[in-house]
Design a protein around this motif. Structure first.
Motif, short mmCIF file in Angstrom:
data_model
loop_
_atom_site.label_atom_id
_atom_site.label_comp_id
_atom_site.label_asym_id
_atom_site.label_seq_id
_atom_site.Cartn_x
_atom_site.Cartn_y
_atom_site.Cartn_z
N ASP A 57 0.85 -1.18 0.00
CA ASP A 57 0.00 0.00 0.00
C ASP A 57 0.89 1.24 0.00
N PRO A 58 0.56 2.26 -0.81
CA PRO A 58 1.38 3.47 -0.85
C PRO A 58 1.56 4.12 0.52
N GLU A 59 0.58 3.91 1.39
CA GLU A 59 0.65 4.48 2.74
C GLU A 59 1.89 4.03 3.48
N ASN A 60 2.40 2.83 3.15
CA ASN A 60 3.59 2.28 3.80
C ASN A 60 4.85 3.09 3.47
N PHE A 61 4.81 3.88 2.39
CA PHE A 61 5.94 4.73 2.00
C PHE A 61 5.69 6.20 2.34
N PRO A 91 4.96 6.11 7.68
CA PRO A 91 6.14 5.88 8.54
C PRO A 91 7.28 6.85 8.27
N LEU A 92 7.44 7.23 7.01
CA LEU A 92 8.63 7.97 6.60
C LEU A 92 8.51 9.48 6.69
N PHE A 95 9.10 10.40 14.14
CA PHE A 95 10.51 10.78 14.18
C PHE A 95 11.38 9.62 14.70
N GLY A 96 12.53 9.43 14.07
CA GLY A 96 13.50 8.45 14.56
C GLY A 96 13.13 7.03 14.23
N ARG A 103 13.42 13.56 10.21
CA ARG A 103 12.68 14.46 11.10
C ARG A 103 11.97 15.57 10.31
N TYR A 104 11.42 15.16 9.21
CA TYR A 104 10.65 16.06 8.35
C TYR A 104 9.28 16.30 8.97
#
Length: 522
Positions: free
Chosen positions: A426-430, A433-434, A440-441, A448-449
């Motif tokens: 699923d695109p949500e996985n990229f 989390p990121l 963060f971390g 830390r965007y």
């Protein structure tokens, strides 16, 4: 260099060759078993604690979940024969197949799934994968000890399981394909306790016959697997950390399939006798240069854009990376996108120098953290040379993997090289989390965007069940991320494997959990 062997008789060389062949030939193979190479031990084979690809790859042969990933990356039935979702997107009702048995000969029921999911959420177990089920109604209260049960998991009867979410979450079915959602038998977990990892009991097509840390793992096929018996007698994973040793073992017939090491890619690719034995799969991954947005110098969006203009990613892909991938234009792999690809940053060193000079940053030093892997070192040195050409110095710091991961999780480096691989299709996985500010971390957002608009778009995509709306929100989120450039988006790697000529029906899979090991044969 002095040739010490130039005066020895030819018979000496013949004898050496015979001895070498005998010492390396496949004398110790078990007939009917397929042999693979692993470069490290799995951390665990207990689904509640698996966080590594190696553990996930093996556990997929031992366990099953409610659903699985199909060849087209769609969600397919596994132990659940079908399911329905309520109109409000909150309630999932799964109807299980009859006659699915654990390897201890007990039939699986809906209660086993409830036990397995609660076990993952139980705070006493400290599972690193509890996030997979935290969207279930009452999960957070259970995790915090405020409730004795998980309100949203209900056993309707032996073959019917109901899961109710706290609020709609569109990727939920995709999450259920993960190793964390595999079903385990309560009696075996209680019998073995922490040693369940060494005595795993599941519903999969194989069982563990022998575990020899740092040597090999032997799996043996089950004859009562509900999806049909595997075509091989078993699977043996040999743990070989060194690429050179693995290649030697492959070439002497002791291993049937290996992922081609970088150092051997050109040789195998250009060998006419080997070319038809090479398989490839477009990986669901993204390789990137992370720019720490939380502190100088990369809290400057101008500098982040300049670094993107400074590096010729396409040339790197075609040369040092030997075209083993596809150029990335954003974080989401092109195989998962349901929208137009966003615009990319072209190679423009003059523009990079102009932006850097305008910001007054042409005399700074950037701390660039990498692992000690040789391929990464080579790539880092090319990146270093591109950035130095703009007037900025780059200091490379090499760290062992665990120290490296800890450092980037703390936000220590200015810049780092890393990749992200899909856990579920699923695109949500990229995106979540990121790039969501809550991660963060260690959660995945190691640059830390933070952008409230991106947070909102990702959340809207998570909560809507309308496919077109989801794609719209994810597209807008990705376009904003690309514009904010917390990464230099490098490529999506294509994986190459090579097999022995006697191996039949071998298949590559884009996500490790898809391979059940039942198709391969001799």
């Amino acid at each position: 260099m002095l040739n010490l062997f130039q005066h020895l008789p030819k018979s000496f060389f013949s004898l050496c060759c015979i001895l070498l062949f005998l010492s390396c030939s496949s004398q110790n193979r078990l007939e009917g078993y397929v042999y693979y190479r692993l470069n490290t031990n799995p951390t665990t084979l207990d689904p509640a604690f698996i966080v590594d690809i190696t553990g996930g790859l093996i556990s997929a042969k031992l366990f099953n979940g409610l659903v699985r990933i199909g060849d087209d990356l769609s969600i397919q039935p596994d132990i659940a024969q079908n399911w329905s979702i309520s109109r409000d997107g909150l309630t999932y009702t799964f109807r299980l197949k009859h006659g699915v048995y654990f390897s201890n000969n007990r039939e699986v029921s809906a209660s086993d799934f409830k036990f397995s999911f609660k076990r993952l959420l139980d705070p006493k177990n400290k599972s690193p994968d509890s996030w997979v089920f935290e969207k279930i109604l009452g999960a957070k209260d259970f995790m915090k000890g405020r409730a004795g049960d998980v309100e949203g998991i209900k056993v309707i009867d032996d073959y019917t399981l109901e899961i109710r979410l706290d609020k709609p979450f569109s990727p939920f079915l995709s999450l259920l394909t993960m190793t964390a959602a595999y079903v385990v038998p309560k009696e075996e977990v209680e019998k073995w306790g922490p040693d369940f990892s060494s005595h795993p009991v599941g519903t999969g097509p194989f069982i563990v016959k022998e575990l020899l840390p740092n040597r090999e793992i032997r799996l043996e096929r089950r004859k009562d697997y509900f999806e049909g018996t595997a075509k091989v007698k078993g699977i043996i994973y040999r743990i070989i950390p060194e690429d050179l040793t693995a290649v030697t073992e492959f070439e002497t017939g002791n291993i049937d399939v290996i992922t081609i090491p970088v150092s051997e890619y050109s040789r195998y690719k250009n060998d006419p006798k080997r070319q038809n034995l090479i398989s490839s799969i477009k990986g669901l991954n993204t390789y990137y240069l992370g720019l720490n947005c939380s502190k100088p110098p990369f809290n400057s969006i101008v500098l982040r854009r300049a670094i993107n203009y400074a590096i010729d990613r396409e040339k790197m892909l075609n040369t040092i990376y030997e075209r083993r991938g596809r150029l990335a234009s954003g974080p989401v792999p092109e195989l998962m996108r349901r929208w137009d690809i966003p615009a990319i940053y072209e190679y423009n060193p003059a523009k990079a120098r102009e932006l850097i000079k305008k910001e007054g940053l042409n005399s700074i030093t950037i701390n660039f953290y990498i692992t000690a892997d040789q391929e990464v070192v080579d790539i880092a040195e090319v990146i270093q040379s591109y950035i130095r050409a703009t007037g900025i110095d780059v200091k490379i710091n090499q760290l062992e993997w665990s120290a490296y991961k800890e450092a980037i999780n703390r936000g220590e480096p200015d810049m780092f090289y890393l990749s992200w691989w899909a856990d579920y299709p699923d695109p949500e996985n990229f995106l979540f989390p990121l790039f969501h500010s809550s991660n963060f971390g260690p959660g995945g957002n190691r640059t830390r965007y933070s952008n409230p608009a991106v947070d909102s778009l990702i959340e809207k995509g998570q909560y809507t069940m309308d496919e077109k709306k989801r794609s719209f929100f994810y597209k807008k989120a990705e376009e904003t991320i690309v514009a904010d450039v917390p990464w230099v988006f490098f490529w999506h790697r294509t994986d190459f494997t090579i097999r022995q000529p006697w191996v039949k029906n071998y298949k590559n899979y884009p996500i490790y959990s898809m391979d059940k090991g039942t198709e391969i044969s001799f």
